[in-house]
Design an enzyme around this catalytic site. Structure first.
Site, mmCIF file in Angstrom:
data_model
loop_
_atom_site.group_PDB
_atom_site.id
_atom_site.type_symbol
_atom_site.label_atom_id
_atom_site.label_comp_id
_atom_site.label_asym_id
_atom_site.label_seq_id
_atom_site.Cartn_x
_atom_site.Cartn_y
_atom_site.Cartn_z
ATOM 1 N N HIS A 171 0.806 -1.223 0.000
ATOM 2 C CA HIS A 171 0.000 0.000 0.000
ATOM 3 C C HIS A 171 0.839 1.272 0.000
ATOM 4 C CE1 HIS A 171 0.546 -0.243 4.470
ATOM 5 N NE2 HIS A 171 0.537 1.072 4.363
ATOM 6 N N ASP A 214 0.242 -7.734 1.405
ATOM 7 C CA ASP A 214 0.643 -6.332 1.524
ATOM 8 C C ASP A 214 2.170 -6.172 1.509
ATOM 9 O OD1 ASP A 214 0.265 -3.625 1.680
ATOM 10 O OD2 ASP A 214 0.036 -3.572 3.853
ATOM 11 N N SER A 292 4.922 2.497 7.825
ATOM 12 C CA SER A 292 4.558 1.336 7.020
ATOM 13 C C SER A 292 5.723 0.898 6.148
ATOM 14 C CB SER A 292 3.348 1.658 6.141
ATOM 15 O OG SER A 292 2.207 1.904 6.925
#
Length: 448
Positions: A171, A214, A292
């Site tokens: 993402h 992910d 992230s």
């Protein structure tokens, strides 16, 4: 007529202005002094002022509401805006003392405590393995104030090997990936920290990406002296309560360290890429947007997870962060580097989503909707859901376990099968009507 008010409310009361009867308020000018008409109110009125006040008491023409408002407004304006309120305070000093006398002694910090020294060393050793990643399609915008607005595609990553492979979250570069780029196409900008503390910028070319977990792999053309691969540890041996560290670029502040503990294991992670990832690590180490794709380290400095999500109502850290375990990373990343995709073992079946399963009154197990012809599942004898002659729905097989591992829904079935490889033979526990069956089946490559 101009009314000048001075001193305070007590001065006004001393003149009895607020106890005057309404007849004292007037509408025409009286008590003139040359061409300017004044009534100056002070704590000790002069004889002229007393005469004016006496004349006011005898005057009969007045507008009570207007004159009272004027008087109160004048008082308020004086008290609030008189220049004396804004005079600078008088500086107070003591010339009898010297600067040296009022300067306290400064004590040396001394050596760090062992636990602090260990954390400092872990950060200094691993921070060069952490990179800052920007989605190539989302550029930071400099505002008029000079503040840089960090785009949504800002995140972190880790140096995987000496060949220039960088691991991050799907993402983080999701906007670029939504345009279906080919292998080798530039999808991100990667900043690597050099030994002298300078950020060096490189183009991040797509190697492979896996939305289901992910994860994504980029490659940069950087010299070997800049590439310091992260050391990968075992997440399978983690215990709740052990210390962990997160390094990343939260809100664009590069190479930020946060410390916490492992708060939970085997959590379902609802990733920003829109998928549910099983087996996640929960930590209270502060993880914010920008963390992230960065590493979660154990107390030895080994990678135990890739930070991927936070649970929050505000968008900032609330003490509940999640990381993809290193066991999953070790299984996905090598395939992305070698094949550009992930080869998953599974059953080429159509499994009912949770909503449909609930409508079919199935609360436990994965309901089989369709079975493709000539598939290994069809050869193993797994039955699909069909309609009867009267139009009623006839439930197909319900998979309730894989090799004695309970399966409650579609997500748990996928997570359980992820532990196996293509060609592995497993035993499925099936509920077929009132029967409980065990069917052996060979796992095949799962098509996307």
């Amino acid at each position: 007529m101009q009314i000048s008010v001075c001193n305070s409310w007590s001065s006004l009361q001393s003149l009895g202005l607020f106890s005057f009867p309404k007849r004292l308020l007037f509408s025409q000018p009286v008590c003139s002094d040359d061409e300017t008409k004044h009534i100056v109110l002070s704590s000790q009125p002069t004889s002229t002022q007393r005469n004016c006040i006496e004349e006011l008491g005898e005057h009969k023409s007045f507008n009570p509401l207007t004159k009272r408002r004027m008087l109160l407004t004048s008082c308020f304006m004086y008290l609030c805006y008189h220049p004396s309120r804004y005079l600078s305070a008088q500086a107070l000093g003591d010339p009898s003392v010297t600067i040296e006398q009022v300067t306290p002694p400064v004590f040396p910090s001394g050596a760090l405590f062992p636990i602090e020294e260990r954390i400092v060393q872990l950060f200094e050793k691993n921070t060069y393995s952490v990179v800052n990643i920007f989605d190539a399609t989302l550029r930071p915008q400099v505002k008029v104030t000079g503040v840089v607005e960090i785009p949504e595609g800002n995140g972190s990553g880790v140096v995987w090997d000496g060949l220039g492979h960088i691991v991050t979250n799907y993402h983080v570069i999701g906007n670029a990936l939504s345009r279906n780029p080919g292998q080798g196409q530039v999808v991100a900008r990667v900043n690597i920290l050099a030994a002298e503390g300078v950020q060096k910028n490189f183009e991040g070319k797509l190697v492979g990406a896996d939305r289901a977990k992910d994860l994504a792999v980029l490659k940069v053309e950087a010299s070997e002296d800049l590439l310091r691969p992260i050391k990968v540890g075992q997440s399978s041996s983690l215990k709740v309560g052990q210390q962990c560290l997160a390094i990343g670029n939260p809100f664009g502040f590069d190479h930020t360290l946060t410390v916490g503990v492992i708060s939970g294991l085997n959590r379902d992670i609802f990733s920003a890429s829109g998928v549910t990832i099983g087996g996640g690590i929960q930590t209270d180490a502060a993880i914010n947007p920008g963390n992230s794709g960065g590493p979660l380290l154990d107390s030895k400095g080994n990678l135990i997870g890739i930070n991927t999500a936070i649970f929050t109502q505000t968008g900032a850290s609330a003490g509940v962060g999640f990381a993809i375990p290193s066991t999953t990373v070790l299984k996905i990343v090598p395939q992305l580097i070698q094949l550009g995709k992930v080869v998953r073992a599974g059953l080429n079946l159509d499994i009912a989503p949770d909503l449909i399963a609930n409508q079919l009154n199935v609360r436990n197990g994965a309901v089989v909707l369709q079975v493709p012809a000539n598939s290994l599942a069809a050869k193993a004898g797994i039955l699909p859901t069909t309609r009867g002659f009267s139009g009623n729905i006839v439930l197909g097989d319900i998979i309730v376990a894989v090799e004695n591992k309970p399966v409650k829904n579609k997500a748990e079935l996928d997570n359980t099968l992820d532990e196996y490889s293509v060609g592995d033979k497993v035993i499925l526990k099936i509920q077929r009507g009132n029967e409980n069956l065990e069917l052996p089946i060979i796992l095949e490559e799962k098509t996307s």
